[in-house]
Design a protein around this motif. Sequence first.
Motif, PDB file in Angstrom:
ATOM      1  N   ASP A 291       0.809  -1.229   0.000  1.00  0.00           N
ATOM      2  CA  ASP A 291       0.000   0.000   0.000  1.00  0.00           C
ATOM      3  C   ASP A 291       0.841   1.278   0.000  1.00  0.00           C
ATOM      4  OD1 ASP A 291       1.003  -0.148   2.593  1.00  0.00           O
ATOM      5  OD2 ASP A 291      -0.907   0.301   3.563  1.00  0.00           O
ATOM      6  N   GLU A 292       2.118   1.159  -0.363  1.00  0.00           N
ATOM      7  CA  GLU A 292       2.966   2.345  -0.432  1.00  0.00           C
ATOM      8  C   GLU A 292       2.793   3.033  -1.788  1.00  0.00           C
ATOM      9  OE1 GLU A 292       4.910   3.978   1.658  1.00  0.00           O
ATOM     10  OE2 GLU A 292       4.657   2.610   3.351  1.00  0.00           O
ATOM     11  N   PRO A 293       2.675   4.365  -1.808  1.00  0.00           N
ATOM     12  CA  PRO A 293       2.471   5.067  -3.077  1.00  0.00           C
ATOM     13  C   PRO A 293       3.714   5.171  -3.955  1.00  0.00           C
ATOM     14  CG  PRO A 293       2.548   6.643  -1.269  1.00  0.00           C
ATOM     15  CD  PRO A 293       2.585   5.269  -0.658  1.00  0.00           C
ATOM     16  N   HIS A 294       4.901   4.991  -3.362  1.00  0.00           N
ATOM     17  CA  HIS A 294       6.137   5.131  -4.121  1.00  0.00           C
ATOM     18  C   HIS A 294       6.820   3.771  -4.283  1.00  0.00           C
ATOM     19  CE1 HIS A 294       5.589   9.388  -3.502  1.00  0.00           C
ATOM     20  NE2 HIS A 294       5.568   9.193  -2.198  1.00  0.00           N
TER      21      HIS A 294
ATOM     22  N   ILE B 110       8.247  -9.378   0.922  1.00  0.00           N
ATOM     23  CA  ILE B 110       9.462  -9.168   0.126  1.00  0.00           C
ATOM     24  C   ILE B 110       9.289  -7.953  -0.778  1.00  0.00           C
ATOM     25  CG2 ILE B 110      10.872 -10.126  -1.739  1.00  0.00           C
ATOM     26  CD1 ILE B 110      10.392 -12.908  -0.409  1.00  0.00           C
ATOM     27  N   ASP B 111       8.147  -7.846  -1.423  1.00  0.00           N
ATOM     28  CA  ASP B 111       7.898  -6.760  -2.378  1.00  0.00           C
ATOM     29  C   ASP B 111       7.802  -5.385  -1.725  1.00  0.00           C
ATOM     30  OD1 ASP B 111       7.934  -8.551  -4.459  1.00  0.00           O
ATOM     31  OD2 ASP B 111       5.745  -8.662  -4.659  1.00  0.00           O
ATOM     32  N   TYR B 112       7.535  -5.326  -0.441  1.00  0.00           N
ATOM     33  CA  TYR B 112       7.440  -4.044   0.253  1.00  0.00           C
ATOM     34  C   TYR B 112       8.744  -3.255   0.195  1.00  0.00           C
ATOM     35  CZ  TYR B 112       3.078  -3.218   2.734  1.00  0.00           C
ATOM     36  OH  TYR B 112       1.783  -2.888   3.043  1.00  0.00           O
ATOM     37  N   LEU B 113       9.867  -3.970   0.119  1.00  0.00           N
ATOM     38  CA  LEU B 113      11.174  -3.329   0.232  1.00  0.00           C
ATOM     39  C   LEU B 113      12.013  -3.620  -0.996  1.00  0.00           C
ATOM     40  CD1 LEU B 113      11.850  -4.449   3.908  1.00  0.00           C
ATOM     41  CD2 LEU B 113      10.728  -2.340   3.145  1.00  0.00           C
ATOM     42  N   HIS B 114      13.135  -2.938  -1.105  1.00  0.00           N
ATOM     43  CA  HIS B 114      14.021  -3.182  -2.233  1.00  0.00           C
ATOM     44  C   HIS B 114      15.475  -3.230  -1.748  1.00  0.00           C
ATOM     45  CE1 HIS B 114      16.170  -2.470  -6.024  1.00  0.00           C
ATOM     46  NE2 HIS B 114      15.150  -3.094  -6.568  1.00  0.00           N
ATOM     47  N   GLN B 115      16.066  -2.099  -1.453  1.00  0.00           N
ATOM     48  CA  GLN B 115      17.488  -2.030  -1.100  1.00  0.00           C
ATOM     49  C   GLN B 115      17.818  -2.771   0.192  1.00  0.00           C
ATOM     50  OE1 GLN B 115      18.536   2.114  -1.084  1.00  0.00           O
ATOM     51  NE2 GLN B 115      17.538   2.461  -3.051  1.00  0.00           N
ATOM     52  N   GLU B 116      16.863  -2.892   1.066  1.00  0.00           N
ATOM     53  CA  GLU B 116      17.110  -3.525   2.361  1.00  0.00           C
ATOM     54  C   GLU B 116      17.522  -4.999   2.223  1.00  0.00           C
ATOM     55  OE1 GLU B 116      13.865  -0.388   3.064  1.00  0.00           O
ATOM     56  OE2 GLU B 116      14.502  -1.724   1.460  1.00  0.00           O
ATOM     57  N   TRP B 117      17.148  -5.654   1.126  1.00  0.00           N
ATOM     58  CA  TRP B 117      17.473  -7.068   0.903  1.00  0.00           C
ATOM     59  C   TRP B 117      18.835  -7.269   0.228  1.00  0.00           C
ATOM     60  CZ3 TRP B 117      14.029  -9.877   3.399  1.00  0.00           C
ATOM     61  CH2 TRP B 117      12.693  -9.504   3.438  1.00  0.00           C
ATOM     62  N   ALA B 118      19.368  -6.228  -0.370  1.00  0.00           N
ATOM     63  CA  ALA B 118      20.521  -6.363  -1.264  1.00  0.00           C
ATOM     64  C   ALA B 118      21.786  -6.849  -0.568  1.00  0.00           C
ATOM     65  CB  ALA B 118      20.803  -5.037  -1.965  1.00  0.00           C
ATOM     66  N   TYR B 119      22.491  -7.735  -1.262  1.00  0.00           N
ATOM     67  CA  TYR B 119      23.789  -8.267  -0.838  1.00  0.00           C
ATOM     68  C   TYR B 119      23.724  -8.968   0.514  1.00  0.00           C
ATOM     69  CZ  TYR B 119      25.208  -5.379  -4.708  1.00  0.00           C
ATOM     70  OH  TYR B 119      25.305  -4.800  -5.948  1.00  0.00           O
ATOM     71  N   LYS B 120      22.613  -9.643   0.744  1.00  0.00           N
ATOM     72  CA  LYS B 120      22.446 -10.418   1.972  1.00  0.00           C
ATOM     73  C   LYS B 120      22.073 -11.846   1.590  1.00  0.00           C
ATOM     74  CE  LYS B 120      20.968  -6.344   4.533  1.00  0.00           C
ATOM     75  NZ  LYS B 120      19.895  -5.725   5.328  1.00  0.00           N
ATOM     76  N   PRO B 121      22.657 -12.818   2.273  1.00  0.00           N
ATOM     77  CA  PRO B 121      22.302 -14.199   1.988  1.00  0.00           C
ATOM     78  C   PRO B 121      21.019 -14.596   2.700  1.00  0.00           C
ATOM     79  CG  PRO B 121      23.968 -14.166   3.681  1.00  0.00           C
ATOM     80  CD  PRO B 121      23.736 -12.725   3.256  1.00  0.00           C
TER      81      PRO B 121
ATOM     82  N   ASP C 217      10.988   5.928   0.191  1.00  0.00           N
ATOM     83  CA  ASP C 217      10.177   7.059   0.644  1.00  0.00           C
ATOM     84  C   ASP C 217       8.879   6.493   1.218  1.00  0.00           C
ATOM     85  OD1 ASP C 217       9.060   9.541   1.089  1.00  0.00           O
ATOM     86  OD2 ASP C 217       8.599   9.914  -1.022  1.00  0.00           O
ATOM     87  N   TYR C 218       9.010   5.813   2.348  1.00  0.00           N
ATOM     88  CA  TYR C 218       7.883   5.101   2.934  1.00  0.00           C
ATOM     89  C   TYR C 218       6.950   6.065   3.662  1.00  0.00           C
ATOM     90  CZ  TYR C 218      11.067   1.245   1.998  1.00  0.00           C
ATOM     91  OH  TYR C 218      11.929   0.351   1.405  1.00  0.00           O
ATOM     92  N   GLN C 219       5.678   5.861   3.477  1.00  0.00           N
ATOM     93  CA  GLN C 219       4.661   6.729   4.060  1.00  0.00           C
ATOM     94  C   GLN C 219       4.002   6.123   5.298  1.00  0.00           C
ATOM     95  OE1 GLN C 219       4.290   9.896   2.535  1.00  0.00           O
ATOM     96  NE2 GLN C 219       6.119   9.007   1.599  1.00  0.00           N
ATOM     97  N   HIS C 220       4.031   4.806   5.415  1.00  0.00           N
ATOM     98  CA  HIS C 220       3.289   4.124   6.482  1.00  0.00           C
ATOM     99  C   HIS C 220       4.231   3.586   7.559  1.00  0.00           C
ATOM    100  CE1 HIS C 220      -0.249   4.467   3.977  1.00  0.00           C
ATOM    101  NE2 HIS C 220       0.380   3.845   2.997  1.00  0.00           N
TER     102      HIS C 220
ATOM    103  N   HIS D 259       3.915   0.918   9.331  1.00  0.00           N
ATOM    104  CA  HIS D 259       4.176  -0.521   9.234  1.00  0.00           C
ATOM    105  C   HIS D 259       5.312  -0.794   8.249  1.00  0.00           C
ATOM    106  CE1 HIS D 259       0.760   0.138   6.350  1.00  0.00           C
ATOM    107  NE2 HIS D 259       1.586  -0.518   5.540  1.00  0.00           N
ATOM    108  N   THR D 260       5.430  -0.017   7.199  1.00  0.00           N
ATOM    109  CA  THR D 260       6.523  -0.192   6.243  1.00  0.00           C
ATOM    110  C   THR D 260       7.842   0.263   6.855  1.00  0.00           C
ATOM    111  OG1 THR D 260       4.935   0.306   4.491  1.00  0.00           O
ATOM    112  CG2 THR D 260       7.261   0.259   3.877  1.00  0.00           C
ATOM    113  N   LYS D 261       7.826   1.359   7.566  1.00  0.00           N
ATOM    114  CA  LYS D 261       9.052   1.859   8.206  1.00  0.00           C
ATOM    115  C   LYS D 261       9.577   0.847   9.222  1.00  0.00           C
ATOM    116  CE  LYS D 261       7.668   6.634   7.509  1.00  0.00           C
ATOM    117  NZ  LYS D 261       7.119   7.839   8.147  1.00  0.00           N
ATOM    118  N   ARG D 262       8.677   0.240  10.006  1.00  0.00           N
ATOM    119  CA  ARG D 262       9.101  -0.777  10.980  1.00  0.00           C
ATOM    120  C   ARG D 262       9.676  -1.996  10.267  1.00  0.00           C
ATOM    121  NH1 ARG D 262       4.312   0.843  13.440  1.00  0.00           N
ATOM    122  NH2 ARG D 262       3.202  -0.923  12.520  1.00  0.00           N
ATOM    123  N   TRP D 263       9.001  -2.429   9.199  1.00  0.00           N
ATOM    124  CA  TRP D 263       9.471  -3.587   8.430  1.00  0.00           C
ATOM    125  C   TRP D 263      10.830  -3.277   7.795  1.00  0.00           C
ATOM    126  CZ3 TRP D 263       9.631  -8.389   8.300  1.00  0.00           C
ATOM    127  CH2 TRP D 263       9.834  -9.133   7.138  1.00  0.00           C
TER     128      TRP D 263
END
Length: 188
Positions: A52-55, A99-110, A61-64, A66-70
Amino acid sequence: MSDLNLLVIVASTRPGRIGPKVADWFVDEAKAHGGFQVAVADLAEESLPLLDEPHHPRMRDYQHDHTKRWSDKVDAADAFVFVMPEYNYGISAPLKNAIDYLHQEWAYKPASVVSYGGVSAGTRSALGLQVPAYPLKMFVIPESVNIPFVSNFLVDGVIQPNETMRKAATTLLDELGRVAAALKPLRK
């Protein structure tokens, strides 16, 4: 004590699920292993609505709230273990959404999987994790724990692992630690 942070993610949100019990067992194994500081995120408790994030998540650029906590939980991790069942040969909808809620937070992690189910032990869903992980630069290692007929290991509400499960958990954690340490310079 290790400086690597492991986030164990419980992927099922279904009522009556066994995932938290499987996660409890694996978290105990991970803490005893000593290679990680261990945290748990249960998607049933994260309560992430359908994206439900607009961006675009790439913008962070999280608006909610619940997304910021995640985002904070995933960002703090150096590695992930997804405790997941198999839903129609694939990953659960709540997991795909998380998984789809975020992008960069997953990068380069096993990442790895503790899968469970019936005869296939959730292995088809474990393979399904490769698809969303790939574009996010999350590295799913082949070492995993796969538990067939998981209800046979449940005694008085607690998973009673066999030696194969214990050895698989140790192998998974050893390799996850090696890869997390090797990828750490890329996460700076």
